[in-house]
Scaffold this motif. Structure first.
Motif, short mmCIF file in Angstrom:
data_model
loop_
_atom_site.label_atom_id
_atom_site.label_comp_id
_atom_site.label_asym_id
_atom_site.label_seq_id
_atom_site.Cartn_x
_atom_site.Cartn_y
_atom_site.Cartn_z
N ASN A 17 41.45 44.46 39.14
CA ASN A 17 40.35 44.99 38.35
C ASN A 17 39.24 43.96 38.11
O ASN A 17 38.32 44.21 37.33
CB ASN A 17 40.86 45.50 37.00
CG ASN A 17 41.65 46.78 37.11
OD1 ASN A 17 41.10 47.87 37.07
ND2 ASN A 17 42.97 46.66 37.27
N HIS A 18 39.37 42.81 38.78
CA HIS A 18 38.34 41.76 38.73
C HIS A 18 38.01 41.37 37.29
O HIS A 18 36.84 41.33 36.90
CB HIS A 18 37.07 42.24 39.45
CG HIS A 18 37.32 42.76 40.83
ND1 HIS A 18 37.65 41.93 41.89
CD2 HIS A 18 37.30 44.03 41.33
CE1 HIS A 18 37.82 42.67 42.98
NE2 HIS A 18 37.62 43.94 42.66
N LEU A 19 39.04 41.09 36.51
CA LEU A 19 38.83 40.73 35.11
C LEU A 19 38.39 39.29 34.92
O LEU A 19 38.01 38.89 33.82
CB LEU A 19 40.12 40.99 34.30
CG LEU A 19 40.59 42.45 34.23
CD1 LEU A 19 41.79 42.57 33.31
CD2 LEU A 19 39.47 43.36 33.76
N GLY A 20 38.47 38.49 35.96
CA GLY A 20 37.99 37.11 35.87
C GLY A 20 38.99 36.18 35.20
O GLY A 20 40.20 36.38 35.26
N ILE A 21 38.46 35.19 34.52
CA ILE A 21 39.27 34.12 33.95
C ILE A 21 40.04 34.60 32.73
O ILE A 21 39.50 35.31 31.89
CB ILE A 21 38.37 32.92 33.56
CG1 ILE A 21 37.61 32.43 34.78
CG2 ILE A 21 39.20 31.79 32.96
CD1 ILE A 21 36.55 31.40 34.45
N TYR A 22 41.30 34.19 32.63
CA TYR A 22 42.12 34.49 31.45
C TYR A 22 41.65 33.64 30.28
O TYR A 22 41.44 32.44 30.41
CB TYR A 22 43.60 34.22 31.75
CG TYR A 22 44.50 34.27 30.53
CD1 TYR A 22 44.82 35.48 29.94
CD2 TYR A 22 45.01 33.10 29.97
CE1 TYR A 22 45.64 35.53 28.83
CE2 TYR A 22 45.82 33.14 28.86
CZ TYR A 22 46.14 34.37 28.30
OH TYR A 22 46.94 34.41 27.18
N MET A 23 41.48 34.28 29.10
CA MET A 23 40.93 33.58 27.95
C MET A 23 41.99 33.28 26.87
O MET A 23 42.24 32.13 26.55
CB MET A 23 39.80 34.41 27.32
CG MET A 23 38.73 34.85 28.32
SD MET A 23 37.75 33.51 28.98
CE MET A 23 36.73 33.11 27.58
N ARG A 24 42.62 34.33 26.33
CA ARG A 24 43.60 34.16 25.26
C ARG A 24 44.37 35.46 25.09
O ARG A 24 44.08 36.46 25.73
CB ARG A 24 42.91 33.79 23.94
CG ARG A 24 41.90 34.84 23.47
CD ARG A 24 41.34 34.53 22.10
NE ARG A 24 42.37 34.54 21.08
CZ ARG A 24 42.13 34.36 19.78
NH1 ARG A 24 40.89 34.13 19.36
NH2 ARG A 24 43.11 34.40 18.90
N ASP A 25 45.37 35.44 24.20
CA ASP A 25 46.13 36.65 23.93
C ASP A 25 46.37 36.79 22.44
O ASP A 25 46.18 35.85 21.67
CB ASP A 25 47.47 36.64 24.69
CG ASP A 25 48.38 35.52 24.22
OD1 ASP A 25 49.03 35.69 23.17
OD2 ASP A 25 48.42 34.48 24.89
N ALA A 26 46.76 37.98 22.03
CA ALA A 26 47.10 38.26 20.64
C ALA A 26 48.34 39.14 20.63
O ALA A 26 48.50 40.02 21.47
CB ALA A 26 45.94 38.97 19.94
N GLN A 27 49.22 38.87 19.67
CA GLN A 27 50.47 39.62 19.56
C GLN A 27 50.44 40.49 18.32
O GLN A 27 49.93 40.08 17.28
CB GLN A 27 51.67 38.66 19.50
CG GLN A 27 51.72 37.64 20.64
CD GLN A 27 51.83 38.29 22.00
OE1 GLN A 27 52.59 39.24 22.18
NE2 GLN A 27 51.07 37.80 22.96
N GLY A 28 50.99 41.68 18.44
CA GLY A 28 51.05 42.60 17.31
C GLY A 28 52.30 43.44 17.35
O GLY A 28 53.06 43.41 18.32
#
Length: 274
Positions: A17-28
């Protein structure tokens, strides 16, 4: 092993999907529903009652040697205990993850992965609600152009920071697109309101730009010049894509074609300035 497989699928999905560079994540984690809590309480109560009956029948066994009754009580207790345990685990295991990339994010529910590209999101809404303890619960609702919806709230760590980061990214995709459509003469819908070069439209009634007074603060309020009665009114927390509307209004007022480039960094503290 399963986690590694999910991570591999996520990275493959990001590339496709060409999302590019991974930045960060969040957990919930999801709040348990009333149905889940009810099921757990039913099995827990039956388990407790069955355990009591088993203890009583065990005492009776010592007196009347009724082993059959004791066995039935033990099996029933174990079955109810098992269902109470599994229903409790289903509540605890509903964990969510949101992975931010340069051009979108991936939402993970267990092994199910869903992609939201910035340019695929058609609407975004941020609301604030007070819980029973007086704490503010931030809710961000996203809708893709295909109708797929997603909501995140305080069950996610740093939900306000994550939500505003997504909101800014989405606005930077939505605003240039909206300005291009506006300049091409198309009508743009906003929560019962339609915006075009001809003016603001509500139902079949059109209010030309030079006759409109617009105020955006806690509500989106539009009035006819010289009239106190509101022509259109909507609470801000029910109005999706407010920054896009502000960009269009400012473009009309000032004629700055590149305004959308700079708008998204200031709209959050500048709703009341048109």
């Amino acid at each position: 092993m399963r986690q590694q497989h999910v991570e591999s699928n996520r990275e493959q999905l990001a590339q496709e999907n060409h999302l590019g560079i991974y930045m960060r994540d969040a957990q919930g984690s999801a709040r348990p529903t009333g149905f889940q809590i009810t099921i757990f309480l039913i099995f827990a109560l039956v388990f407790a009652f069955g355990a009591l009956i088993f203890l009583m029948t065990t005492v009776s066994v010592l007196r009347i040697q009724n082993w059959y009754l004791a066995a039935v009580g033990l099996v029933g207790t174990l079955v109810c205990g098992y269902f109470a345990y599994t229903s409790f685990r289903s509540i605890l295991r509903r964990k969510y993850s949101l992975y931010l990339y340069q051009r979108g994010f991936i939402f993970q529910e267990r092994s199910l992965l869903t992609v939201f590209r910035w340019d695929d999101i058609s609407a975004i809404l941020h609301t604030e609600k007070l819980d029973n303890l007086g704490h503010t619960n931030h809710v961000f609702a996203f809708q893709r152009k295909d109708g797929k919806q997603l909501m995140i709230d305080n069950t996610f760590a740093d939900v306000l920071e994550i939500g505003e980061q997504v909101q800014r990214a989405v606005n930077k995709a939505l605003i240039p697109e909206a300005l291009a459509q506006f300049k091409a003469g198309k009508e743009l819908p906003f929560n019962g309101l339609t915006v075009s070069q001809a003016g603001l439209k509500k139902g079949e009634e059109v209010l030309p730009w030079d006759e409109a007074d617009v105020e955006i603060f806690s509500e989106v309020t539009i009035s006819k010049k010289g009239e106190k009665r509101s022509w259109y009114q909507m609470p801000l927390q029910k109005f999706a894509n407010v920054p896009v509307l502000i960009a269009l209004i400012r473009y009309v007022r000032k004629g700055q074609e590149d305004w959308g480039t700079h708008l998204t960094d200031e709209v959050y503290s500048d709703f009341d300035v048109i």
